[in-house]
Design a protein around this motif. Structure first.
Motif, PDB file in Angstrom:
ATOM      1  N   ALA A  77      54.092  22.378 120.193  1.00  0.00           N
ATOM      2  CA  ALA A  77      55.334  21.783 119.893  1.00  0.00           C
ATOM      3  C   ALA A  77      55.272  21.611 118.328  1.00  0.00           C
ATOM      4  CB  ALA A  77      55.501  20.182 120.537  1.00  0.00           C
ATOM      5  N   GLU A  78      56.441  22.436 117.612  1.00  0.00           N
ATOM      6  CA  GLU A  78      56.362  22.517 116.338  1.00  0.00           C
ATOM      7  C   GLU A  78      57.283  21.610 115.625  1.00  0.00           C
ATOM      8  OE1 GLU A  78      54.888  22.645 113.494  1.00  0.00           O
ATOM      9  OE2 GLU A  78      54.270  24.651 113.862  1.00  0.00           O
ATOM     10  N   ALA A  79      57.180  20.996 114.450  1.00  0.00           N
ATOM     11  CA  ALA A  79      58.148  20.460 113.491  1.00  0.00           C
ATOM     12  C   ALA A  79      58.569  19.210 114.332  1.00  0.00           C
ATOM     13  CB  ALA A  79      59.162  21.067 113.215  1.00  0.00           C
ATOM     14  N   MET A  80      57.517  18.402 114.926  1.00  0.00           N
ATOM     15  CA  MET A  80      57.924  17.195 115.468  1.00  0.00           C
ATOM     16  C   MET A  80      57.404  15.920 114.546  1.00  0.00           C
ATOM     17  SD  MET A  80      59.417  18.210 118.441  1.00  0.00           S
ATOM     18  CE  MET A  80      59.159  16.990 119.505  1.00  0.00           C
ATOM     19  N   ASP A  81      57.562  14.890 115.355  1.00  0.00           N
ATOM     20  CA  ASP A  81      57.045  13.752 114.500  1.00  0.00           C
ATOM     21  C   ASP A  81      55.528  13.753 114.033  1.00  0.00           C
ATOM     22  OD1 ASP A  81      57.315  13.051 117.370  1.00  0.00           O
ATOM     23  OD2 ASP A  81      55.812  11.570 116.825  1.00  0.00           O
ATOM     24  N   THR A  82      54.762  14.429 115.008  1.00  0.00           N
ATOM     25  CA  THR A  82      53.232  14.717 114.586  1.00  0.00           C
ATOM     26  C   THR A  82      53.222  15.665 113.299  1.00  0.00           C
ATOM     27  OG1 THR A  82      52.589  14.425 116.696  1.00  0.00           O
ATOM     28  CG2 THR A  82      51.318  15.197 115.234  1.00  0.00           C
ATOM     29  N   ALA A  83      54.277  16.407 112.770  1.00  0.00           N
ATOM     30  CA  ALA A  83      54.117  17.107 111.759  1.00  0.00           C
ATOM     31  C   ALA A  83      54.640  16.432 110.583  1.00  0.00           C
ATOM     32  CB  ALA A  83      54.871  18.463 112.015  1.00  0.00           C
ATOM     33  N   GLN A  84      54.934  14.968 110.731  1.00  0.00           N
ATOM     34  CA  GLN A  84      55.572  14.279 109.590  1.00  0.00           C
ATOM     35  C   GLN A  84      57.106  14.627 109.356  1.00  0.00           C
ATOM     36  OE1 GLN A  84      51.572  14.231 107.287  1.00  0.00           O
ATOM     37  NE2 GLN A  84      53.153  12.965 106.391  1.00  0.00           N
ATOM     38  N   ARG A  85      57.663  14.867 110.473  1.00  0.00           N
ATOM     39  CA  ARG A  85      59.308  14.804 110.225  1.00  0.00           C
ATOM     40  C   ARG A  85      59.661  13.588 110.012  1.00  0.00           C
ATOM     41  NH1 ARG A  85      62.114  19.319 112.754  1.00  0.00           N
ATOM     42  NH2 ARG A  85      63.908  18.584 111.740  1.00  0.00           N
ATOM     43  N   GLY A  86      60.348  13.499 108.714  1.00  0.00           N
ATOM     44  CA  GLY A  86      61.028  12.122 108.367  1.00  0.00           C
ATOM     45  C   GLY A  86      60.035  11.331 107.777  1.00  0.00           C
ATOM     46  N   MET A  87      58.773  11.837 107.470  1.00  0.00           N
ATOM     47  CA  MET A  87      57.624  10.900 106.971  1.00  0.00           C
ATOM     48  C   MET A  87      57.123  11.776 106.065  1.00  0.00           C
ATOM     49  SD  MET A  87      56.309   8.363 110.080  1.00  0.00           S
ATOM     50  CE  MET A  87      55.240   7.560 108.863  1.00  0.00           C
ATOM     51  N   GLY A  88      57.793  12.560 105.360  1.00  0.00           N
ATOM     52  CA  GLY A  88      57.133  13.393 104.255  1.00  0.00           C
ATOM     53  C   GLY A  88      57.414  15.021 104.357  1.00  0.00           C
ATOM     54  N   ASP A  90      60.428  17.217 104.793  1.00  0.00           N
ATOM     55  CA  ASP A  90      61.773  17.235 104.814  1.00  0.00           C
ATOM     56  C   ASP A  90      62.366  18.424 105.717  1.00  0.00           C
ATOM     57  OD1 ASP A  90      61.279  19.395 103.082  1.00  0.00           O
ATOM     58  OD2 ASP A  90      62.338  18.373 101.130  1.00  0.00           O
ATOM     59  N   TRP A  91      63.769  18.853 105.596  1.00  0.00           N
ATOM     60  CA  TRP A  91      64.225  19.845 106.631  1.00  0.00           C
ATOM     61  C   TRP A  91      63.746  20.978 105.890  1.00  0.00           C
ATOM     62  CZ3 TRP A  91      65.077  22.436 110.514  1.00  0.00           C
ATOM     63  CH2 TRP A  91      65.825  23.299 110.690  1.00  0.00           C
ATOM     64  N   ALA A 113      57.937  25.549 120.937  1.00  0.00           N
ATOM     65  CA  ALA A 113      58.906  24.979 120.896  1.00  0.00           C
ATOM     66  C   ALA A 113      58.892  24.357 119.652  1.00  0.00           C
ATOM     67  CB  ALA A 113      59.073  24.001 121.985  1.00  0.00           C
ATOM     68  N   CYS A 114      60.142  24.064 119.262  1.00  0.00           N
ATOM     69  CA  CYS A 114      60.471  23.577 117.855  1.00  0.00           C
ATOM     70  C   CYS A 114      61.491  22.369 117.823  1.00  0.00           C
ATOM     71  CB  CYS A 114      60.695  24.621 116.629  1.00  0.00           C
ATOM     72  SG  CYS A 114      59.395  25.870 116.749  1.00  0.00           S
ATOM     73  N   GLY A 115      61.300  21.470 116.897  1.00  0.00           N
ATOM     74  CA  GLY A 115      62.313  20.318 116.911  1.00  0.00           C
ATOM     75  C   GLY A 115      63.349  20.864 116.144  1.00  0.00           C
ATOM     76  N   VAL A 116      64.540  20.269 116.702  1.00  0.00           N
ATOM     77  CA  VAL A 116      66.086  20.188 116.012  1.00  0.00           C
ATOM     78  C   VAL A 116      66.369  18.831 115.810  1.00  0.00           C
ATOM     79  CG1 VAL A 116      68.252  21.098 116.539  1.00  0.00           C
ATOM     80  CG2 VAL A 116      66.472  22.447 117.246  1.00  0.00           C
ATOM     81  N   GLY A 117      66.694  18.565 114.552  1.00  0.00           N
ATOM     82  CA  GLY A 117      67.307  17.121 114.515  1.00  0.00           C
ATOM     83  C   GLY A 117      68.453  17.138 113.282  1.00  0.00           C
ATOM     84  N   THR A 118      68.344  16.171 112.499  1.00  0.00           N
ATOM     85  CA  THR A 118      69.688  15.933 111.840  1.00  0.00           C
ATOM     86  C   THR A 118      68.905  15.384 110.022  1.00  0.00           C
ATOM     87  OG1 THR A 118      70.128  13.917 112.133  1.00  0.00           O
ATOM     88  CG2 THR A 118      71.291  15.412 113.409  1.00  0.00           C
ATOM     89  N   ASP A 119      67.750  15.823 109.968  1.00  0.00           N
ATOM     90  CA  ASP A 119      67.231  15.072 108.610  1.00  0.00           C
ATOM     91  C   ASP A 119      67.389  15.813 107.422  1.00  0.00           C
ATOM     92  OD1 ASP A 119      65.608  17.006 110.129  1.00  0.00           O
ATOM     93  OD2 ASP A 119      63.747  16.409 109.164  1.00  0.00           O
ATOM     94  N   GLN A 120      68.458  16.581 107.442  1.00  0.00           N
ATOM     95  CA  GLN A 120      69.453  17.003 106.233  1.00  0.00           C
ATOM     96  C   GLN A 120      70.061  15.969 105.745  1.00  0.00           C
ATOM     97  OE1 GLN A 120      69.856  18.376 109.259  1.00  0.00           O
ATOM     98  NE2 GLN A 120      70.761  20.314 109.109  1.00  0.00           N
ATOM     99  N   LEU A 121      70.432  14.868 106.718  1.00  0.00           N
ATOM    100  CA  LEU A 121      71.410  13.816 106.396  1.00  0.00           C
ATOM    101  C   LEU A 121      70.609  12.491 106.176  1.00  0.00           C
ATOM    102  CD1 LEU A 121      73.964  14.713 108.945  1.00  0.00           C
ATOM    103  CD2 LEU A 121      74.151  15.216 106.739  1.00  0.00           C
ATOM    104  N   THR A 122      71.117  11.535 105.533  1.00  0.00           N
ATOM    105  CA  THR A 122      70.826  10.163 105.568  1.00  0.00           C
ATOM    106  C   THR A 122      71.910   9.374 106.304  1.00  0.00           C
ATOM    107  OG1 THR A 122      71.530   9.916 103.289  1.00  0.00           O
ATOM    108  CG2 THR A 122      69.484  10.295 103.568  1.00  0.00           C
TER     109      THR A 122
END
Length: 383
Positions: A77-88, A90-91, A113-122
């Motif tokens: 499971a790629e680019a999830m919170d374990t990979a520090q999405r939103g904690m270092g 960026d998109w 499987a890969c994470g899809v989010g909105t972390d381009q935005l604040t």
């Protein structure tokens, strides 16, 4: 040989490290459960980066770790919170990670499987949030990976109620090329997600979540539930439409939830399966053979380590995960994106070492011991 480890009360105690590792070889593909490990990223220790800089990633070591997980039959499971999405991470960094890992998966036949989010935005309007999700969904689908629709901090901030979640998720599911995994990440993992699905009350939020799924069951492969509440997960999975999987994200109760009961079971998408990869894979193969007691016998003893790594503030569990990867020899250093290696105390890390060593998780116990001693010396602990 012994090592002196600091306890929570600040005192030093003597620990005798394990001599022999737990030997586990790769085996046949899983047949009874679909299992993903949410994998961490390896930082580039030589980059002149600050906590505010774009992530500097050691791509060779990062991809090598994914090959390690695939070699044992686990999905990534790629680019999830374990990979520090939103904690270092960026998109831009996450997009590069998705492309590289998906290509690597194709080359070795690994599941991803890969994470899809909105972390381009604040922040942003609902329309901007929808567009951000669409941009990331396109990157994942173009890479050939399965999509995981992650919870959005931006949506949690601007949503006026359940109707906004129903509209945005409905739009995304209608346009998704293949069935996706929906991810409900609780506020213990990310405080900005408090009140997700439009309600602080979890019973009300669950009804909205189920309404999203019921409206598009053909577009939902499964749901990942990360609420650290086993009873709530069991109740939810019993209400899922036929054919929709429940992927446990409960790093406290995973043996029970994966083993299941007479009414069903959970598949898995877990951060703790990063350090537990080979052992978790062996346990699932035992379960495939119909030996539930053997499965629990292998996995139950790991819960103490997992609960330790994921103790509050839970969002800093990544520090322990990367620390154990360093001790296990999967990377040359204990450095993290954004300097997050400082997020846990020395006594916390020492206890993680002790628990992991006791489980036999280190392929080279002597290397792990030496690296632990090196860390202790940096903190002024005499050898």
């Amino acid at each position: 040989m012994t090592i002196r480890l600091p306890a929570a009360d600040g005192r030093l105690r003597t620990y005798e490290p394990r001599v022999d590792p737990l030997v586990i070889s790769s085996g046949t593909p899983f047949t009874s459960r679909t299992v993903f490990s949410a994998a961490h990223v390896v930082a580039d220790p030589y980059a002149d980066a600050s906590p505010d800089s774009p992530a500097a990633v050691d791509w060779d070591a990062t991809l090598a770790f994914r090959r390690h997980l695939w070699s044992h039959g686990l999905g990534v499971a790629e680019a999830m919170d374990t990979a520090q999405r939103g904690m270092g991470l960026d998109w831009a960094g996450a997009a590069e990670l998705i492309r590289r890992s998906a290509a690597e998966a194709r080359s070795v036949g690994g599941r991803i499987a890969c994470g899809v989010g909105t972390d381009q935005l604040t922040g942003g309007s609902p329309a901007e949030i929808r567009a951000a999700y669409e941009e990331q969904l396109a990157v994942v689908e173009e890479s050939g990976a399965q999509a995981i629709l992650m919870a959005s901090r931006a949506l949690a901030t601007v949503a006026s109620g359940p109707e906004d979640y129903l509209e945005i998720y409905g739009h995304l599911l209608r346009q998704a090329a293949e069935p996706v995994i929906l991810h409900w990440l609780g506020p213990m993992f990310d405080p900005a997600l408090e009140g997700y699905w439009g309600a602080a009350d979890l019973d009300t939020a669950t009804e909205v979540f189920l309404e999203v799924i019921a409206a598009h069951p053909d577009k939902v492969d499964g749901v990942k539930v990360s609420l650290l509440d086993a009873r709530r997960e069991i109740d939810l999975r019993r209400r899922l439409p036929r054919g929709v999987r429940c992927y446990t994200g409960d790093d406290f109760d995973y043996p029970e939830l994966i083993a299941g009961d007479g009414e069903g079971f959970s598949h898995a998408l877990l951060g703790i399966f990063d350090p537990l990869g080979p052992l978790a894979a062996e346990a699932v193969r035992v379960l495939d053979a119909g030996d539930t007691a053997g499965f629990r016998g292998l996995l139950d003893p790991t819960v103490e380590l997992s609960r330790h790594l994921f103790q509050p503030p839970t969002r800093f569990y990544k520090t322990g995960v990367v620390f154990l990867a360093w001790l296990a020899g999967h990377q040359r250093h204990f450095t993290m994106v954004g300097g997050l290696q400082s997020a846990r105390s020395l006594p916390h890390l020492a206890r993680a070492y002790e628990l992991a060593d006791g489980l036999g998780l280190f392929p080279d116990p002597k290397l792990a011991e030496e690296r632990m001693k090196n860390l202790l010396s940096l903190y002024g602990v005499n050898r």
